[in-house]
Design an enzyme around this catalytic site. Structure first.
Site, PDB file in Angstrom:
ATOM      1  N   CYS A   7       0.784  -1.272   0.074  1.00  0.00           N
ATOM      2  CA  CYS A   7      -0.059   0.023  -0.226  1.00  0.00           C
ATOM      3  C   CYS A   7       0.701   1.290   0.105  1.00  0.00           C
ATOM      4  O   CYS A   7       0.270   2.338  -0.363  1.00  0.00           O
ATOM      5  CB  CYS A   7      -0.889   0.063   1.225  1.00  0.00           C
ATOM      6  SG  CYS A   7      -1.473  -1.645   1.694  1.00  0.00           S
TER       7      CYS A   7
ATOM      8  N   ASP B   8      -3.680  -2.853   7.584  1.00  0.00           N
ATOM      9  CA  ASP B   8      -4.745  -3.625   7.994  1.00  0.00           C
ATOM     10  C   ASP B   8      -4.590  -5.066   7.345  1.00  0.00           C
ATOM     11  O   ASP B   8      -4.746  -5.955   8.138  1.00  0.00           O
ATOM     12  CB  ASP B   8      -6.109  -3.090   7.512  1.00  0.00           C
ATOM     13  CG  ASP B   8      -6.588  -1.993   8.413  1.00  0.00           C
ATOM     14  OD1 ASP B   8      -5.612  -1.233   9.070  1.00  0.00           O
ATOM     15  OD2 ASP B   8      -7.621  -1.344   8.452  1.00  0.00           O
TER      16      ASP B   8
ATOM     17  N   CYS C 191      -2.557   3.497   2.983  1.00  0.00           N
ATOM     18  CA  CYS C 191      -3.656   2.397   3.182  1.00  0.00           C
ATOM     19  C   CYS C 191      -4.622   2.948   4.291  1.00  0.00           C
ATOM     20  O   CYS C 191      -4.354   3.793   5.215  1.00  0.00           O
ATOM     21  CB  CYS C 191      -2.632   1.373   4.042  1.00  0.00           C
ATOM     22  SG  CYS C 191      -3.604  -0.129   4.497  1.00  0.00           S
ATOM     23  N   ASP C 192      -5.549   2.338   4.379  1.00  0.00           N
ATOM     24  CA  ASP C 192      -6.933   2.669   5.265  1.00  0.00           C
ATOM     25  C   ASP C 192      -6.699   3.818   6.285  1.00  0.00           C
ATOM     26  O   ASP C 192      -7.232   4.813   5.750  1.00  0.00           O
ATOM     27  CB  ASP C 192      -7.146   1.332   6.161  1.00  0.00           C
ATOM     28  CG  ASP C 192      -7.378   0.129   5.392  1.00  0.00           C
ATOM     29  OD1 ASP C 192      -7.259   0.176   4.102  1.00  0.00           O
ATOM     30  OD2 ASP C 192      -7.968  -0.783   5.863  1.00  0.00           O
TER      31      ASP C 192
ATOM     32  N   CYS D   3      -5.251  -2.117  -1.532  1.00  0.00           N
ATOM     33  CA  CYS D   3      -6.241  -3.100  -1.989  1.00  0.00           C
ATOM     34  C   CYS D   3      -6.973  -2.576  -2.904  1.00  0.00           C
ATOM     35  O   CYS D   3      -7.516  -1.571  -2.957  1.00  0.00           O
ATOM     36  CB  CYS D   3      -6.756  -3.685  -0.778  1.00  0.00           C
ATOM     37  SG  CYS D   3      -5.860  -4.529   0.487  1.00  0.00           S
TER      38      CYS D   3
ATOM     39  N   GLU E  85     -11.181  -4.821  13.321  1.00  0.00           N
ATOM     40  CA  GLU E  85     -11.799  -5.283  12.309  1.00  0.00           C
ATOM     41  C   GLU E  85     -12.017  -6.942  12.308  1.00  0.00           C
ATOM     42  O   GLU E  85     -11.104  -7.571  12.814  1.00  0.00           O
ATOM     43  CB  GLU E  85     -11.176  -4.834  10.962  1.00  0.00           C
ATOM     44  CG  GLU E  85     -11.253  -3.403  10.457  1.00  0.00           C
ATOM     45  CD  GLU E  85     -10.626  -3.226   9.328  1.00  0.00           C
ATOM     46  OE1 GLU E  85     -10.110  -4.025   8.716  1.00  0.00           O
ATOM     47  OE2 GLU E  85     -10.810  -1.759   8.884  1.00  0.00           O
TER      48      GLU E  85
ATOM     49  N   SER F  89     -13.938  -4.957   8.192  1.00  0.00           N
ATOM     50  CA  SER F  89     -12.827  -4.158   6.906  1.00  0.00           C
ATOM     51  C   SER F  89     -13.792  -3.924   5.927  1.00  0.00           C
ATOM     52  O   SER F  89     -14.957  -4.380   5.730  1.00  0.00           O
ATOM     53  CB  SER F  89     -12.025  -5.570   6.506  1.00  0.00           C
ATOM     54  OG  SER F  89     -11.552  -5.341   5.320  1.00  0.00           O
TER      55      SER F  89
END
Length: 571
Positions: free
Chosen positions: A53, A85, A126-127, A198, A448, A474
């Protein structure tokens, strides 16, 4: 472009005879006198080698710095942390994930405050790093541009596009003897073929779409996959644009208004995006001193059509959406349908409506539907409320066939307990699996549950059971999964009072979630309830446990701009 530094924060470290020691440090880094006289722009990335990521971010940061430097600014690069994650998932490391959002925002704030930077370009992959940087921009309120590091390319397995979620679900198939050791190994080796976050409409891509919709990122900048060199052009333009914002005195809080937050929520719903956005949008709003909680987000979800056919509920990945026309094309059809506020200011210095004037809907693609031909009339995410969740809960319904579920509770006090039961198939069709004490405080960190939900899906039980938690899911989760239940179990919320065998009713079309128990019975149980002992009694997670608020308001750890006395940008 000439700048008067007399009112810029960097005057505190660069101007006047008493700042000679400070300037000597800059000379040590090969800056010239004219460089020190220019505005200082922080270029922050969440680069690390934890996962794909973030691996392309440092490359893009160099392009952003060039954009700053060639437009009369002096860039100052720094990195902050990321917890990825995909690596943290399924074990105790996931407790660090949501906490990292606050660390990212806090550490960016401290770096900018400590060194008196005048503006900010933020690159995230990322996230939690995306909302973390957007929160920092709004908190500091210096001219800022956000840029996403880009998504991963899809992998190929048996002739089909795959993502890392297929690997998580394959674990369940493998445990159920539906996939061989060799097939699992082949899939894991081919699912993630490049740098980037992702590929499905999970949290990273959801928040990347939000960055454009909320106005903090340049149009089209969120769509290009990470390996493509075109990303570097957007990074350069972001560096250039922050200098324009500085000249025009346009700050993040001029951009992130209640209307902009509503636009952001609209895009989450229209893309069937991650339920995590229901935490992140209130947290960004908090930094601006705007009330925008779970129920405000849910109102937008209820009236927004579901338009983008993206994984995990749909068929396509971020690269496909980019090639189909990108976020601007989705925004344009939403605007045409009356679902967006077109008058919102953006980092281009122009309004959303004007940014989209030349965008034409591409009818020769299947990824994004026009507003008048949606996949479904309401958004891919739904807010719930009832006696099980008086302060709300959230469920992603994108791609789901049924929106009602009635079943008996099967209670677990941690994700590990639930995952073990699922692995050993100690649950049955019709069960409502309750995973509690995983909320912001109870975890702490609001983990998550992807390992558990993916295992259930892998066993072919995805829509035959429901799962309810005060933790999170998630963006990759699918199935009847309800998260963010508030008040959480650690605070004595109703989820703490459920017993095995209690009847649970969920209706995502009506937006309700209830335990079939009387008020009297719930009060009786509440009197007998005893809280668990905290899992952590020292360190960062202990500090978080003692600071964090309800998931309804974004699980924030400070009062935000509501209690602000002095804005950093005005020092």
């Amino acid at each position: 472009m000439n700048f008067n530094k007399s009112k810029l924060p960097s005057r505190h470290t660069t101007v006047g005879p008493d700042r000679a020691p400070h300037r000597s440090f800059y000379y040590a880094m090969n800056l010239k006198k004219e460089d020190i006289a220019k505005p200082f722009i922080g270029v922050v990335s969440t680069w690390n080698e934890a996962a794909p990521c973030n691996i392309a971010l440092m490359r893009q940061a160099q392009s952003a710095k060039k954009g700053v430097y060639e437009n009369d600014g002096t860039p100052r690069e720094f990195c902050t942390i990321t917890v990825t994650d995909g690596i943290a998932m399924g074990h105790e490391g996931m407790k660090s994930s949501l906490v990292s959002r606050e660390i990212i925002a806090d550490s960016t704030e401290l770096t900018v405050r400590g060194h008196c930077y005048d503006g900010l370009v933020g690159l995230a992959g990322c996230d939690k790093s995306l909302p973390g940087l957007m929160m920092a921009m709004c908190r500091l309120n210096v001219p800022s541009v956000f840029i996403y590091g880009g998504s991963i390319l899809p992998g190929k397995f048996k002739g089909k596009d795959v993502t890392v979620v297929d690997v998580f679900e394959a674990v369940g198939k493998h445990a159920n003897n539906l996939m061989s050791d060799e097939e699992l190994e082949e899939l894991e080796a081919s699912a993630c073929p490049s740098a980037g976050a992702c590929g499905g409409q999970f949290t990273a891509n959801t928040m990347a779409c939000v960055s454009e919709a909320i106005g903090l990122a340049l149009p089209y900048s969120s769509g290009t996959p990470a390996p493509y060199e075109e990303r570097d052009k957007y990074a350069y333009e972001s560096g250039k644009m922050v200098m324009s914002l500085l000249k025009k005195k346009i700050r993040p809080r001029n951009i992130v208004t209640i209307k902009a937050l509503e636009n952001a929520a609209t895009v989450v719903a229209a893309t069937g995006g991650s339920t995590n956005a229901v935490l992140h949008l209130p947290a960004i709003a908090n930094e601006c001193g705007i009330k925008f909680d779970l129920f405000d987000v849910a109102k937008i979800f209820k009236k927004t059509p579901y338009l983008a056919d993206l994984k995990p509920g749909g068929q396509y990945v971020a690269k496909d959406m980019f090639e189909a026309g990108g976020v601007p094309m989705l925004l344009k059809t939403l605007l045409d349908g009356g679902y967006l506020h077109g008058d919102c200011l953006t980092v281009t210095g122009d309004t959303m409506e004007n940014n989209l004037k030349t965008v034409v809907f591409n009818n020769n693609q299947k990824v994004i539907r026009p507003y008048n031909n949606p996949l479904s009339k309401t958004g891919g995410v739904v807010g719930l409320k009832g006696n099980l969740a008086p302060d709300g809960a959230i469920v992603k319904v994108a791609g789901m066939k049924k929106l009602k579920f009635v079943g008996k509770a099967r209670c677990f006090n941690s994700e590990e307990e639930a995952f073990k039961a699922v692995q050993n198939k100690k649950y049955k069709e019709g069960d409502v699996i309750i995973i509690r004490y995983e909320g912001p405080k109870g975890g702490p960190g609001m983990r998550e549950m992807l390992s558990t939900t993916a295992a259930i899906y892998g066993q072919g039980m995805g829509e035959k059971v429901a799962l309810i938690t005060d933790g999170r899911f998630s963006g990759a989760t699918r199935g009847f999964c309800i998260g963010h239940v508030a008040p959480e179990a650690f605070d004595g919320g109703p989820i703490a009072l459920i017993k095995d065998g209690d009847n649970i009713e969920i209706d995502a079309s009506k937006g309700t979630i209830n335990i079939k128990l009387s008020k009297t019975e719930l009060l009786k149980r509440k009197k007998k309830w005893k809280n668990i002992k905290p899992n952590f009694t020292s360190g960062t997670l202990w500090k978080y446990l003692n600071a964090v608020g309800s998931s309804r308001n974004g699980a924030v750890t400070h009062p935000g701009a509501f209690k602000e006395k002095n804005c950093y940008a005005d020092i």
